[in-house]
Scaffold this motif. Sequence first.
Motif, PDB file in Angstrom:
ATOM      1  N   GLU A   1      58.608  58.532  41.881  1.00 33.76           N
ATOM      2  CA  GLU A   1      58.898  59.954  42.067  1.00 33.76           C
ATOM      3  C   GLU A   1      57.709  60.776  41.592  1.00 33.76           C
ATOM      4  O   GLU A   1      57.094  60.468  40.568  1.00 33.76           O
ATOM      5  CB  GLU A   1      60.152  60.346  41.280  1.00 33.76           C
ATOM      6  N   LEU A   2      57.394  61.811  42.352  1.00 29.59           N
ATOM      7  CA  LEU A   2      56.323  62.737  41.988  1.00 29.59           C
ATOM      8  C   LEU A   2      56.941  64.110  41.740  1.00 29.59           C
ATOM      9  O   LEU A   2      57.628  64.653  42.606  1.00 29.59           O
ATOM     10  CB  LEU A   2      55.283  62.814  43.109  1.00 29.59           C
ATOM     11  N   THR A   3      56.709  64.661  40.559  1.00 26.73           N
ATOM     12  CA  THR A   3      57.224  65.992  40.218  1.00 26.73           C
ATOM     13  C   THR A   3      56.077  66.849  39.687  1.00 26.73           C
ATOM     14  O   THR A   3      55.116  66.330  39.106  1.00 26.73           O
ATOM     15  CB  THR A   3      58.333  65.911  39.144  1.00 26.73           C
ATOM     16  N   SER A   4      56.198  68.154  39.883  1.00 27.92           N
ATOM     17  CA  SER A   4      55.162  69.071  39.411  1.00 27.92           C
ATOM     18  C   SER A   4      55.780  70.434  39.119  1.00 27.92           C
ATOM     19  O   SER A   4      56.402  71.037  40.001  1.00 27.92           O
ATOM     20  CB  SER A   4      54.057  69.197  40.464  1.00 27.92           C
ATOM     21  N   HIS A   5      55.626  70.896  37.886  1.00 26.39           N
ATOM     22  CA  HIS A   5      56.108  72.232  37.506  1.00 26.39           C
ATOM     23  C   HIS A   5      55.441  72.648  36.198  1.00 26.39           C
ATOM     24  O   HIS A   5      55.012  71.804  35.395  1.00 26.39           O
ATOM     25  CB  HIS A   5      57.637  72.250  37.347  1.00 26.39           C
ATOM     26  N   ASP A   6      55.359  73.942  35.977  1.00 26.58           N
ATOM     27  CA  ASP A   6      54.781  74.508  34.747  1.00 26.58           C
ATOM     28  C   ASP A   6      53.399  73.929  34.436  1.00 26.58           C
ATOM     29  O   ASP A   6      53.108  73.523  33.301  1.00 26.58           O
ATOM     30  CB  ASP A   6      55.721  74.278  33.554  1.00 26.58           C
ATOM     31  N   GLN A   7      52.540  73.852  35.470  1.00 24.22           N
ATOM     32  CA  GLN A   7      51.159  73.380  35.306  1.00 24.22           C
ATOM     33  C   GLN A   7      51.068  71.925  34.832  1.00 24.22           C
ATOM     34  O   GLN A   7      50.059  71.519  34.248  1.00 24.22           O
ATOM     35  CB  GLN A   7      50.395  74.268  34.307  1.00 24.22           C
ATOM     36  N   GLU A   8      52.112  71.147  35.093  1.00 22.27           N
ATOM     37  CA  GLU A   8      52.096  69.723  34.758  1.00 22.27           C
ATOM     38  C   GLU A   8      52.587  68.903  35.946  1.00 22.27           C
ATOM     39  O   GLU A   8      53.571  69.277  36.593  1.00 22.27           O
ATOM     40  CB  GLU A   8      52.974  69.420  33.539  1.00 22.27           C
ATOM     41  N   THR A   9      51.904  67.808  36.209  1.00 22.15           N
ATOM     42  CA  THR A   9      52.273  66.910  37.310  1.00 22.15           C
ATOM     43  C   THR A   9      52.534  65.517  36.746  1.00 22.15           C
ATOM     44  O   THR A   9      51.713  65.000  35.967  1.00 22.15           O
ATOM     45  CB  THR A   9      51.161  66.842  38.373  1.00 22.15           C
ATOM     46  N   THR A  10      53.667  64.928  37.135  1.00 20.29           N
ATOM     47  CA  THR A  10      54.053  63.615  36.609  1.00 20.29           C
ATOM     48  C   THR A  10      54.401  62.675  37.757  1.00 20.29           C
ATOM     49  O   THR A  10      55.187  63.031  38.641  1.00 20.29           O
ATOM     50  CB  THR A  10      55.270  63.734  35.665  1.00 20.29           C
ATOM     51  N   PHE A  11      53.811  61.504  37.721  1.00 18.70           N
ATOM     52  CA  PHE A  11      54.156  60.443  38.676  1.00 18.70           C
ATOM     53  C   PHE A  11      54.891  59.361  37.888  1.00 18.70           C
ATOM     54  O   PHE A  11      54.352  58.788  36.937  1.00 18.70           O
ATOM     55  CB  PHE A  11      52.904  59.864  39.334  1.00 18.70           C
ATOM     56  N   THR A  12      56.138  59.083  38.293  1.00 19.30           N
ATOM     57  CA  THR A  12      56.988  58.125  37.570  1.00 19.30           C
ATOM     58  C   THR A  12      57.292  56.923  38.446  1.00 19.30           C
ATOM     59  O   THR A  12      57.672  57.077  39.605  1.00 19.30           O
ATOM     60  CB  THR A  12      58.307  58.798  37.141  1.00 19.30           C
ATOM     61  N   ILE A  13      57.128  55.725  37.885  1.00 18.63           N
ATOM     62  CA  ILE A  13      57.429  54.479  38.594  1.00 18.63           C
ATOM     63  C   ILE A  13      58.556  53.769  37.858  1.00 18.63           C
ATOM     64  O   ILE A  13      58.468  53.524  36.645  1.00 18.63           O
ATOM     65  CB  ILE A  13      56.195  53.554  38.671  1.00 18.63           C
TER      66      ILE A  13
END
Length: 331
Positions: free
Chosen positions: A308-320
């Motif tokens: 899953e790829l999420t991005s909010h509040d100037q932060e981007t996170t890729f989770t496996i």
Amino acid sequence: MTLFIKDHLSFILLYLITFICLPFIIDQLDGFENHYGYFSFLAITLLMILLVIRYLRRKKMYTHLKKENVDQASFLVYRPHAPIEKAYANQLQAFSSLLLKEQDAYQDFLQEQQLLISHSVHQMKTPISVMQLLVQSNQINDVKSLGEWQRVKAECDKINFSLNQLLSYSRSTQLLSDLKIEPMPLKKIIQEVINDLKDYFIEEELFPKVAIAEDVILYSDRKWMKVVVYQLLSNAIKYGEKHSTVHINYRNGQLSIRNRGETIPKSEINRLFNLFYTGSKGRKRSEATGIGLYLVKRILVTLDHPFELTSHDQETTFTIELSKSIRTAAD
């Protein structure tokens, strides 16, 4: 026309029997006027018998046409009987043969393309390696031009990264046949990739921070997982905020890579995994290719690692999600 007549021959015979033979027979016995109901009964009975026989003869074709999941093995009608069924089966057989020929030709084209790309990339890697050695030598001997040689080295690293990306994309067409599932320390894989990207981290002034226990063992393909982590960390560096930290964490079966930077619009999140799609951020950078995340998706789907790829509040996170493939040393 011949096929049409053959297919409707039974109806023609029924018509002749019903409207020529039956009235004549009934008239000879006791007059047609007194037995109109009997004539209707016989005509309907003959029609029902014909329909039953016709259905039984074509049952296989009807069953075949109603199939929703058709594979290559069930593509043809088995032992057709009726003329229309035989004609239909012959057409399917010809169409199947054509598809197989096209498939073989396409596979040959893919193999030829893969060999060409692989050969070209390896041919280009040799002069790149020579250039990198020259840069290292001149960085030591020509201290006055150290800044210029560092920029040359950075450009060489970008070319080398693009070549590796192209080679990985080419080989991904044969991903299933190249898989080798084996146990590996997750933290070691991450550290190896970070070491490969050490100069890139320094150049972009970012710092990697790893929070993964030593005893976490991942059962997956080592080579392709390194490609995934390499692509994700490269993106985190490329689009990360200067003087920030790239966090690589493992918790509750999930590996996450998080960086600070410009928020990705929600409308672009899913499209980023399409081949050659770079998004609004990628258009601002000439080195964006739109291959990286497509390659990541292709590999993770094949390895059965949800992401899953999420991005909010100037932060981007890729989770496996790795919970199905993780063991600890204690286990």
